[in-house]
Design a protein around this motif. Sequence first.
Motif, short mmCIF file in Angstrom:
data_model
loop_
_atom_site.label_atom_id
_atom_site.label_comp_id
_atom_site.label_asym_id
_atom_site.label_seq_id
_atom_site.Cartn_x
_atom_site.Cartn_y
_atom_site.Cartn_z
N GLU A 41 0.89 -1.21 0.11
CA GLU A 41 -0.08 0.16 0.02
C GLU A 41 1.00 1.16 0.18
OE1 GLU A 41 -3.39 2.12 2.83
OE2 GLU A 41 -2.77 0.16 3.23
N GLN A 42 1.88 1.32 0.80
CA GLN A 42 2.82 2.43 0.74
C GLN A 42 3.49 2.68 -0.54
OE1 GLN A 42 5.05 0.93 4.13
NE2 GLN A 42 4.10 2.21 5.58
N TYR A 43 3.95 1.51 -0.95
CA TYR A 43 4.54 1.60 -2.51
C TYR A 43 3.73 2.07 -3.46
CZ TYR A 43 6.56 -0.07 -7.06
OH TYR A 43 7.10 -0.14 -8.07
N ARG A 44 2.21 1.60 -3.45
CA ARG A 44 1.34 2.27 -4.46
C ARG A 44 1.37 3.70 -4.25
NH1 ARG A 44 -0.69 -3.00 -3.69
NH2 ARG A 44 -1.90 -2.28 -1.93
N LYS A 45 1.11 4.11 -3.08
CA LYS A 45 1.13 5.66 -2.81
C LYS A 45 2.30 6.32 -3.11
CE LYS A 45 -1.95 5.50 1.24
NZ LYS A 45 -1.92 5.59 2.83
N LEU A 46 3.54 5.85 -3.05
CA LEU A 46 4.78 6.35 -3.68
C LEU A 46 4.78 6.45 -5.10
CD1 LEU A 46 7.62 7.30 -2.74
CD2 LEU A 46 8.42 4.85 -2.99
N GLY A 48 2.50 6.58 -6.91
CA GLY A 48 1.41 7.37 -7.57
C GLY A 48 1.70 9.05 -7.42
N ARG A 49 2.90 9.48 -6.85
CA ARG A 49 3.44 10.79 -6.82
C ARG A 49 4.33 10.88 -8.08
NH1 ARG A 49 5.25 10.56 -0.60
NH2 ARG A 49 3.06 10.14 0.39
N THR A 52 8.11 11.73 -7.68
CA THR A 52 9.09 10.74 -6.85
C THR A 52 9.21 9.40 -7.77
OG1 THR A 52 8.22 11.34 -4.60
CG2 THR A 52 9.45 9.22 -4.76
#
Length: 81
Positions: A41-46, A48-49, A52
């Motif tokens: 989940e954290q990776y998917r958020k990352l 998406g930016r 970054t």
Amino acid sequence: MKQFTFSEMNRASGEILEAALVEPVSLTKRGKDKLVILTAEQYRKLIGRSHTQAYGLLDAPEDIHRELMTGLEDIIGTDNA
């Protein structure tokens, strides 16, 4: 972010992976950050930016792929000879 050495990963991988479920974990070698473990989940958020850059193991540029593979080999104790 919690930090662990590659040696600590070899000795306490279960504990470190459990910590990564709570927050990203940095793995260091010779005092330098080499890998970061984070949840999917954290990776998917990352990724998406737009400002970054994140790579998967297979789509990373050659220099980053080589460093990732070296780090993984160090963790699992294999030799790419």
